[in-house]
Design an enzyme around this catalytic site. Structure first.
Site, PDB file in Angstrom:
ATOM      1  N   LYS A 276       0.835  -1.200   0.000  1.00 37.32           N
ATOM      2  CA  LYS A 276       0.000   0.000   0.000  1.00 37.32           C
ATOM      3  C   LYS A 276       0.869   1.249   0.000  1.00 37.32           C
ATOM      4  O   LYS A 276       1.663   1.470   0.916  1.00 37.32           O
ATOM      5  CB  LYS A 276      -0.909   0.020   1.232  1.00 37.32           C
ATOM      6  CG  LYS A 276      -1.855   1.212   1.230  1.00 37.32           C
ATOM      7  CD  LYS A 276      -2.827   1.140   2.382  1.00 37.32           C
ATOM      8  CE  LYS A 276      -2.305   1.810   3.627  1.00 37.32           C
ATOM      9  NZ  LYS A 276      -2.235   3.273   3.547  1.00 37.32           N
TER      10      LYS A 276
ATOM     11  N   LYS B 209      -7.052   8.238  -1.491  1.00 37.57           N
ATOM     12  CA  LYS B 209      -8.377   8.664  -0.995  1.00 37.57           C
ATOM     13  C   LYS B 209      -8.855   9.950  -1.673  1.00 37.57           C
ATOM     14  O   LYS B 209      -9.004  10.993  -1.032  1.00 37.57           O
ATOM     15  CB  LYS B 209      -8.347   8.877   0.525  1.00 37.57           C
ATOM     16  CG  LYS B 209      -7.906   7.671   1.325  1.00 37.57           C
ATOM     17  CD  LYS B 209      -8.038   7.924   2.811  1.00 37.57           C
ATOM     18  CE  LYS B 209      -7.543   6.777   3.641  1.00 37.57           C
ATOM     19  NZ  LYS B 209      -6.074   6.645   3.673  1.00 37.57           N
TER      20      LYS B 209
ATOM     21  N   ASP C 187     -12.970  15.280  -4.185  1.00 35.92           N
ATOM     22  CA  ASP C 187     -13.007  16.572  -4.869  1.00 35.92           C
ATOM     23  C   ASP C 187     -14.322  16.658  -5.631  1.00 35.92           C
ATOM     24  O   ASP C 187     -15.204  15.810  -5.426  1.00 35.92           O
ATOM     25  CB  ASP C 187     -11.785  16.692  -5.813  1.00 35.92           C
ATOM     26  CG  ASP C 187     -11.313  18.140  -5.944  1.00 35.92           C
ATOM     27  OD1 ASP C 187     -12.173  19.002  -6.211  1.00 35.92           O
ATOM     28  OD2 ASP C 187     -10.121  18.396  -5.780  1.00 35.92           O
TER      29      ASP C 187
ATOM     30  N   THR D  83     -10.859   4.542  10.015  1.00 39.73           N
ATOM     31  CA  THR D  83     -10.779   3.703  11.220  1.00 39.73           C
ATOM     32  C   THR D  83     -10.210   4.448  12.429  1.00 39.73           C
ATOM     33  O   THR D  83     -10.223   3.939  13.538  1.00 39.73           O
ATOM     34  CB  THR D  83      -9.923   2.441  10.951  1.00 39.73           C
ATOM     35  OG1 THR D  83      -8.781   2.837  10.200  1.00 39.73           O
ATOM     36  CG2 THR D  83     -10.684   1.407  10.175  1.00 39.73           C
TER      37      THR D  83
ATOM     38  N   ARG E 177       2.113  -0.416  11.022  1.00 36.68           N
ATOM     39  CA  ARG E 177       3.059  -0.407  12.143  1.00 36.68           C
ATOM     40  C   ARG E 177       3.423  -1.766  12.723  1.00 36.68           C
ATOM     41  O   ARG E 177       4.609  -2.005  12.994  1.00 36.68           O
ATOM     42  CB  ARG E 177       2.558   0.561  13.238  1.00 36.68           C
ATOM     43  CG  ARG E 177       2.759   2.011  12.841  1.00 36.68           C
ATOM     44  CD  ARG E 177       1.934   2.972  13.655  1.00 36.68           C
ATOM     45  NE  ARG E 177       0.538   2.972  13.239  1.00 36.68           N
ATOM     46  CZ  ARG E 177      -0.387   3.822  13.675  1.00 36.68           C
ATOM     47  NH1 ARG E 177      -0.053   4.751  14.561  1.00 36.68           N
ATOM     48  NH2 ARG E 177      -1.621   3.765  13.241  1.00 36.68           N
TER      49      ARG E 177
END
Ligand code: C5P
Length: 227
Positions: A30, A61, A64, A118, A208
């Site tokens: 990602k 993401k 607009d 999230t 992480r």
């Protein structure tokens, strides 16, 4: 279920080092805002050079006006990524326009809509959207489904309900995964691998817990074994 590793490290070199460590595993990568803004398309090419089989999720993401989102989506077609996302709160017209614009491209990437981030707590979410996370996430997912998207980004807690009101094939991708109960950090609605599996999640995103581990490859291997 597929594992998607978030490349959120502070420098390009650190991200590349991480990719090298996990290059033999069947995972998605990602590329988020920080990395893409700093390292751009060159970084995507560098990933494919390390292992051309890596699938890339470009997590920008988009949010607009419809025409600008569709223009941006069309530019993404030239990057050779396998998945990207837009905000469902940009509205149905914007989502439809994006899908229409890219529909003629062969092998177009998977397009997901972000429902509720999230990191939102119930209270914070309500301040912005004036509805509960569960209600609004379902509604955003239904809008995305009706607009022809392939799935949504949501928390593992919403995955099952979203599939029930759309379709089992409508994909869910869930960040906020702490595979084996690790520290949540700034995530509010975290879940472990087991929970995600039971919730029929299609992609889990883990950042992480992998890149901060002493040995990222071991964590990746442990997660893949569970899947
Ligand atoms: O480090 P951690 O596992 O919490 O990373 C989660 C990743 O997923 C981050 O890159 C974050 O930007 C992203 N993300 C998220 N929540 C969303 C969408 C994306 O945490 N709703």
């Amino acid at each position: 279920m597929e594992l998607c590793v978030a490349l959120d490290l502070p420098t390009k070199q650190e991200n590349l080092d991480l990719i090298h460590k996990i290059k033999d595993y069947d995972v998605w990568l990602k590329v988020g805002l920080r990395t893409y803004i700093r390292d751009g398309e060159d970084f995507l090419l560098a990933i494919k050079k390390i292992n051309p089989d890596f699938k890339i999720f470009l997590d920008l993401k988009l949010y607009d006006i419809p025409n600008t989102m569709a223009d941006a989506a069309e530019s993404i077609m030239g990057l050779g990524v396998d998945m990207f996302n837009i905000h469902a709160s940009a509205g149905k017209r914007a989502m439809k326009e994006v899908m229409e614009r890219i529909s003629s491209y062969e092998n177009r990437p998977i397009v997901l809509a972000v429902t509720a981030l999230t990191s939102f707590s119930e209270e914070e979410f309500c301040e912005v959207y004036e509805k509960s996370i569960a209600t609004k996430a379902d509604q955003f997912a239904k809008d995305a489904y009706d607009s022809g998207l392939d799935g949504v980004v949501c928390s593992a807690y919403e995955s099952e309900s979203i599939k029930n009101i759309t379709s089992k094939e409508f994909m869910t991708l869930t960040p906020g995964i702490r595979p084996f109960g690790e520290d949540a950090g700034d995530q509010q609605r975290v879940a472990d691998v087991e929970f995600a599996l039971n919730a029929q999640v299609d992609f889990i995103v883990v950042g992480r817990p992998i890149y901060r581990a002493q040995n990222p490859a071991t964590v990746v291997e442990k997660i893949l074994k569970k899947l």
